[in-house]
Design an enzyme around this catalytic site. Structure first.
Site, PDB file in Angstrom:
ATOM      1  N   TYR A 142     -10.688  20.759  33.610  1.00  5.13           N
ATOM      2  CA  TYR A 142     -10.137  19.743  34.514  1.00  5.13           C
ATOM      3  C   TYR A 142      -9.201  20.418  35.505  1.00  5.13           C
ATOM      4  CZ  TYR A 142      -7.657  15.547  36.114  1.00  5.13           C
ATOM      5  OH  TYR A 142      -7.113  14.527  36.883  1.00  5.13           O
ATOM      6  N   ASP A 237      -6.197  28.335  37.151  1.00  6.57           N
ATOM      7  CA  ASP A 237      -5.484  27.062  37.177  1.00  6.57           C
ATOM      8  C   ASP A 237      -4.549  27.069  35.972  1.00  6.57           C
ATOM      9  OD1 ASP A 237      -4.499  24.545  37.062  1.00  6.57           O
ATOM     10  OD2 ASP A 237      -6.427  23.513  37.226  1.00  6.57           O
ATOM     11  N   LYS A 265       2.913  20.559  36.144  1.00  7.95           N
ATOM     12  CA  LYS A 265       3.501  20.255  34.828  1.00  7.95           C
ATOM     13  C   LYS A 265       4.845  20.977  34.584  1.00  7.95           C
ATOM     14  CE  LYS A 265      -0.704  18.278  33.159  1.00  7.95           C
ATOM     15  NZ  LYS A 265      -2.084  18.667  33.383  1.00  7.95           N
TER      16      LYS A 265
HETATM   17  C1  LIG Z   1      -3.002  18.201  34.598  1.00  6.53           C
HETATM   18  C2  LIG Z   1      -3.870  19.224  35.214  1.00  6.53           C
HETATM   19  C3  LIG Z   1      -4.149  19.228  36.589  1.00  6.53           C
HETATM   20  C4  LIG Z   1      -3.738  18.113  37.502  1.00  6.53           C
HETATM   21  O1  LIG Z   1      -2.354  17.993  37.618  1.00  6.53           O
HETATM   22  P1  LIG Z   1      -1.748  16.578  38.102  1.00  6.53           P
HETATM   23  O2  LIG Z   1      -0.288  16.876  38.235  1.00  6.53           O
HETATM   24  O3  LIG Z   1      -2.086  15.606  37.031  1.00  6.53           O
HETATM   25  O4  LIG Z   1      -2.383  16.246  39.386  1.00  6.53           O
HETATM   26  C5  LIG Z   1      -4.840  20.295  37.126  1.00  6.53           C
HETATM   27  N1  LIG Z   1      -5.258  21.298  36.336  1.00  6.53           N
HETATM   28  C6  LIG Z   1      -5.027  21.331  35.005  1.00  6.53           C
HETATM   29  C7  LIG Z   1      -5.489  22.498  34.203  1.00  6.53           C
HETATM   30  C8  LIG Z   1      -4.345  20.273  34.401  1.00  6.53           C
HETATM   31  O5  LIG Z   1      -4.165  20.275  33.085  1.00  6.53           O
END
Ligand SMILES: *Cc1c(COP(=O)(O)O)cnc(C)c1O
Length: 426
Positions: A142, A237, A265
């Site tokens: 994701y 990511d 995060k």
């Molecule tokens: C949570 C998440 C996102 C998206 O971040 P948001 O602040 O919810 O937009 C992107 N990449 C990873 C790996 C994530 O866990």
């Protein structure tokens, strides 16, 4: 009726599913989500006054625990000077300098407001720098909800049983190629078919939106080698793994270099912050110094920066926190395995750093396909058993258990005895 049930009824009339982000709605597990009123350390309380030990931590950001005093104080102090200026502030420089010091292979940073925005912008940069359009991502990873990334996405999309989204155009999705996590052959096949067209590979260095699937030996190294060979960029990511696996994130933990790194995060300490970072050579291509446009009215917001800076400084100064969290995560994973064996439950627990995930299958879980073998009915029962015993875990099989600094050994032990009691009833 419980207070959470009453407000959930009101919520469903004015918010789709009663929530502002889908997984919160408990669709995968059924029932009413507790509405949270406050948190302190690893504990949260709901509207009905029930206390929980929290293993979600706002889905990762609260690595020091809820209401951590130095973070709250930094926010209060910043807030008294005003909430936003839309002009440069010194604290943005402080945060950027600290990031560059903590994270390997980055020299410049751009702040944004979420992980989604960080990824979306990083993809634009990768395309702008390489002059190519296609992106390789992995099924079950994701990367936020931008159009190009809602192809084979995990987490909420998985839980809803809807890997893709309506409203994403063929044009936006067509340049996203999907490979299989932990399967270098599937990546090679995409390069073979599109040798000069791939701008970047984007990967969660530890896949943490299909449960927790760590990279097998050689996987991340193999991606690095292919990117070098085909002149594509490697994007890590690190929205979950950043500042969680190690001070310098997955690059430090696995000793593999990425070209662009995205954060979210933890970087905001509980406030909405994201960032992307790379070498000076790459980042100079971003506006206003370069031709790749990206902007944000509230980006680098001083109050959000204050929360992030306070949290990151503490992580920077306490590298022992990482071994401590890993030890607790290992203990919890092992306790789960022991209980499963005792009660004859088929279980595989994956753990990496301060992340773990139990799957209700006795087969190893190394790929996205493997994650699907978990018995979701058993997960549901396990989830509700834990919730009833005051242990708050993510309401989906395809999310991690997040260990943080505020979990004491006694909290881990309490969670493990709840697991044992729940497994006895499965
Ligand atoms: C949570 C998440 C996102 C998206 O971040 P948001 O602040 O919810 O937009 C992107 N990449 C990873 C790996 C994530 O866990």
């Amino acid at each position: 009726m419980r207070a959470s049930e009453a407000i959930f009824e009101r919520a469903k009339r004015v918010l789709p599913g009663g929530v502002n982000s889908p997984v919160r709605a408990f669709r995968a597990v059924g029932g009413t989500p507790p509405f949270i009123t406050k948190g302190k350390g690893c504990r949260i309380w709901d509207l009905d006054g029930k206390e929980y030990i929290d293993f979600v931590g706002s889905w990762g950001p609260l690595i020091l625990g809820h209401s951590y005093a130095p973070v709250l104080q930094a926010v209060e102090k910043a807030m008294r000077n005003g909430l936003s200026f839309g002009a440069p502030t010194a604290i943005e420089v402080d945060v950027a300098e600290l990031l560059v010091a903590m994270v390997p292979n980055i020299e410049m940073v751009r702040m944004v407001n979420s992980g989604t925005e960080a990824v979306m912008s990083a993809l634009r940069v990768a395309r702008g720098v390489t002059g190519r359009e296609k992106i390789i991502k992995f099924e079950g990873c994701y990367h936020g909800h931008s159009d190009a990334m809602l192809v084979g996405a995990g987490s909420g999309a998985l839980t809803q049983g809807e890997p893709d989204s309506k409203g994403v155009t063929q044009g936006a999705a067509g340049d996203t190629l999907t490979a299989q996590y932990n399967d270098l052959h599937s990546v090679q096949a995409l390069f073979d078919a599109n040798p000069d067209e791939i701008a970047a590979i984007i990967v969660e260095p530890v896949a943490a939106n299909m449960g927790v699937v760590p990279p097998q030996k050689g996987f991340l190294e193999g991606l690095r080698a292919m990117c070098d060979k085909y002149h594509a960029l490697l994007i890590f990511d690190e929205v979950i793994t950043g500042f969680r696996l190690a001070r310098g994130g997955a690059q430090e933990y696995f000793h593999v270099r990425a070209d662009i790194v995205t954060f979210g995060k933890i970087i905001g300490g509980g406030m909405p912050v994201g960032a992307y970072a790379a070498s000076r050579e790459i980042m100079r291509q971003v506006a206003p110094t370069g031709p790749i446009y990206q902007a944000g009215t509230l980006s680098g917001n001083p109050v959000a920066m204050a929360a992030g800076l306070a949290q990151l400084q503490i992580l920077d100064q306490n590298s022992g926190y990482y071994t401590d969290m890993e030890r607790k995560a290992q203990a919890m994973a092992q306790a789960m395995r022991n209980s499963a064996e005792k009660h004859h439950i088929k279980l595989t627990v994956n753990q990496c750093g301060a992340l773990l995930c139990p799957y209700f299958t006795d087969d190893p879980v190394n790929t996205f396909t493997d994650t699907k073998k978990s018995d979701l009915e058993q997960f549901k029962q396990y989830f509700h058993g834990m919730l009833a015993r005051g242990i708050y875990i993510a309401p989906s099989q395809f999310e991690a258990v997040f260990i943080n600094i505020s979990h004491k050994d006694a909290d881990i032990a309490a969670a493990c005895s709840a697991v044992d009691a729940v497994f006895a009833d499965l």
